[in-house]
Design an enzyme around this catalytic site. Sequence first.
Site, PDB file in Angstrom:
ATOM      1  N   LYS A   1       0.864  -1.184   0.000  1.00  0.00           N
ATOM      2  CA  LYS A   1       0.000   0.000   0.000  1.00  0.00           C
ATOM      3  C   LYS A   1       0.891   1.221   0.000  1.00  0.00           C
ATOM      4  O   LYS A   1       2.024   1.180   0.480  1.00  0.00           O
ATOM      5  CB  LYS A   1      -0.895   0.019   1.239  1.00  0.00           C
ATOM      6  CG  LYS A   1      -2.191   0.770   1.031  1.00  0.00           C
ATOM      7  CD  LYS A   1      -3.191  -0.066   0.249  1.00  0.00           C
ATOM      8  CE  LYS A   1      -4.473   0.680  -0.003  1.00  0.00           C
ATOM      9  NZ  LYS A   1      -5.500  -0.229  -0.544  1.00  0.00           N
TER      10      LYS A   1
HETATM   11  P1  NAD Z   1     -12.963   7.475  -2.741  1.00  0.00           P
HETATM   12  O1  NAD Z   1     -12.021   8.523  -2.314  1.00  0.00           O
HETATM   13  O2  NAD Z   1     -13.304   7.340  -4.187  1.00  0.00           O
HETATM   14  O3  NAD Z   1     -14.351   7.588  -1.939  1.00  0.00           O
HETATM   15  C1  NAD Z   1     -14.420   7.676  -0.547  1.00  0.00           C
HETATM   16  C2  NAD Z   1     -15.822   8.131  -0.189  1.00  0.00           C
HETATM   17  O4  NAD Z   1     -15.992   8.113   1.220  1.00  0.00           O
HETATM   18  C3  NAD Z   1     -16.124   9.571  -0.634  1.00  0.00           C
HETATM   19  O5  NAD Z   1     -17.443   9.612  -1.143  1.00  0.00           O
HETATM   20  C4  NAD Z   1     -16.021  10.354   0.659  1.00  0.00           C
HETATM   21  O6  NAD Z   1     -16.783  11.554   0.630  1.00  0.00           O
HETATM   22  C5  NAD Z   1     -16.593   9.343   1.617  1.00  0.00           C
HETATM   23  N1  NAD Z   1     -16.332   9.595   3.039  1.00  0.00           N
HETATM   24  C6  NAD Z   1     -15.194  10.006   3.638  1.00  0.00           C
HETATM   25  N2  NAD Z   1     -15.385  10.137   4.970  1.00  0.00           N
HETATM   26  C7  NAD Z   1     -16.667   9.770   5.194  1.00  0.00           C
HETATM   27  C8  NAD Z   1     -17.479   9.695   6.368  1.00  0.00           C
HETATM   28  N3  NAD Z   1     -16.989   9.989   7.563  1.00  0.00           N
HETATM   29  N4  NAD Z   1     -18.757   9.283   6.241  1.00  0.00           N
HETATM   30  C9  NAD Z   1     -19.272   8.966   5.028  1.00  0.00           C
HETATM   31  N5  NAD Z   1     -18.547   9.025   3.887  1.00  0.00           N
HETATM   32  C10 NAD Z   1     -17.274   9.431   3.983  1.00  0.00           C
HETATM   33  O7  NAD Z   1     -12.362   6.096  -2.192  1.00  0.00           O
HETATM   34  P2  NAD Z   1     -12.697   4.623  -2.680  1.00  0.00           P
HETATM   35  O8  NAD Z   1     -11.693   4.219  -3.683  1.00  0.00           O
HETATM   36  O9  NAD Z   1     -14.152   4.525  -2.978  1.00  0.00           O
HETATM   37  O10 NAD Z   1     -12.356   3.797  -1.359  1.00  0.00           O
HETATM   38  C11 NAD Z   1     -13.290   3.622  -0.305  1.00  0.00           C
HETATM   39  C12 NAD Z   1     -12.861   2.433   0.537  1.00  0.00           C
HETATM   40  O11 NAD Z   1     -12.804   1.264  -0.286  1.00  0.00           O
HETATM   41  C13 NAD Z   1     -11.467   2.542   1.176  1.00  0.00           C
HETATM   42  O12 NAD Z   1     -11.477   1.853   2.405  1.00  0.00           O
HETATM   43  C14 NAD Z   1     -10.578   1.804   0.185  1.00  0.00           C
HETATM   44  O13 NAD Z   1      -9.373   1.342   0.778  1.00  0.00           O
HETATM   45  C15 NAD Z   1     -11.508   0.669  -0.185  1.00  0.00           C
HETATM   46  N6  NAD Z   1     -11.182  -0.012  -1.435  1.00  0.00           N
HETATM   47  C16 NAD Z   1     -11.074   0.695  -2.604  1.00  0.00           C
HETATM   48  C17 NAD Z   1     -10.803   0.006  -3.787  1.00  0.00           C
HETATM   49  C18 NAD Z   1     -10.744   0.715  -5.111  1.00  0.00           C
HETATM   50  O14 NAD Z   1     -10.605   0.019  -6.137  1.00  0.00           O
HETATM   51  N7  NAD Z   1     -10.874   2.025  -5.183  1.00  0.00           N
HETATM   52  C19 NAD Z   1     -10.613  -1.383  -3.762  1.00  0.00           C
HETATM   53  C20 NAD Z   1     -10.748  -2.066  -2.552  1.00  0.00           C
HETATM   54  C21 NAD Z   1     -11.040  -1.367  -1.402  1.00  0.00           C
END
Ligand code: NAD
Length: 421
Positions: free
Chosen positions: A114
Amino acid sequence: MTPAAATLVSPGRQALDSALLQLDQAADRLHLDDGLRTMLATPRRSLTVSVPVRREDGRMDVVQGFRVQHNTTRGPAKGGIRFHPSTDIHEVTALAMWMTWKCALVGIPYGGAKGGVSVDPATLTTRELERVTRRYVNEILPIIGPDKDIPAPDVGTDEQTMAWIMDTYSVNAGYPVPGVVTGKPMTLGGSLGRAGATSRGVQIATLKAMSGSPEGRTVAVQGFGKVGAPAARYLADAGCRVVGVSDATGAVVNHSGLDVADLRAWVEETGGVYGYRHADALSHEDLLELDVDVLVPAALEGAITAENASRIRARLIVEGANGPTTPEADRILADAGITVVPDILANAGGVIVSYLEWVQNLQACSWSAKEVDTRLRDLMEESFDAVAAMSAERGLSLRQAAHVIGVGRVAEAHRMRGLYP
Ligand code: NAD
């Protein structure tokens, strides 16, 4: 630990403590010896870098960046890059460790890594963001590469970030190297199906975990970003009624069902779900506590804790985010009979299609959307079935079973490779 003491520990440190506890419990169940436990608890390589960034007004700021390769025993390291102000070395280490178990669990030949930069992308102009990205990549350049460590998007990064990484690496190499990152734009060797892959995996895991038809089942989604927004759409497509959604700007509810496409258009226009006209506002806490069939936490770590777990009313939690449930909350949810599909299984669709993208890059070919989706679905379903079988056979929660399989496979690979010298 008292609640007061807990607040002194950074969210990243809490995530790492959770990851280490989960490893310890899996190691107990697998009867691993102390040496192997220490190997698995310790990242193989951790790099902290200072990233100087020239701001538009000429000032220079310095932000911290990290890349942690937790394990490379089963293959090159693989994992996303996060741009977030609270990112620290502990959080990045926890996320790298979860990647190791995830890749092993779904049977793709990667170790776990990461990266992160402690910066709020919303406060930077596009040019500043590009400069931060390129300089960070330059600092971690010696340890990444298509055979060594392959980054991908995570919180606060996207296709554009991956394009800058691919370009920076390629310019340094002297030739184009598409396989150095995944989650790239299609025009640079991205894969069909990668953008929605994590969310499609969340949909597949949800449908597997649900008994009976998805028709009319109610869903709440925390986080409306790259994972949460398409997950809401996929679940609505499957017949579920998405009633509540939140993001950093607020939370909204409509018990008749939200029009996910219309909500996404609103977010595009205004920057967040706050103020959406076809729904009522509610607090972030209330969103998590809605009386729904399925809750999808898809934001950050530590959303469901000992403090709020007893108020969760969803019957099924499918973890789109990494580490959204603390170990204390896990116990409370289990006692309440709530099923949790754990992160390392539920959100594995992203790394599965990242792997497919990398394979296409290495072979200089491209597969159809159908071919990618079939491979994704098969791997998700096989992995889910293996976890469910282990859970039933040994009387474990789905998380415990997933960790026994993931950690067990990495431990076995260590044993077979032996220790050099
Ligand atoms: P992103 O930045 O695209 O989206 C994050 C979202 O969470 C945003 O809408 C943000 O406004 C919201 N957010 C932040 N704080 C918040 C709160 N307190 N309450 C409600 N919403 C809140 O990120 P992402 O890529 O969608 O990642 C989200 C999660 O999924 C993370 O834990 C990441 O590690 C995990 N993840 C992502 C991927 C990927 O392919 N992008 C793959 C596996 C896991």
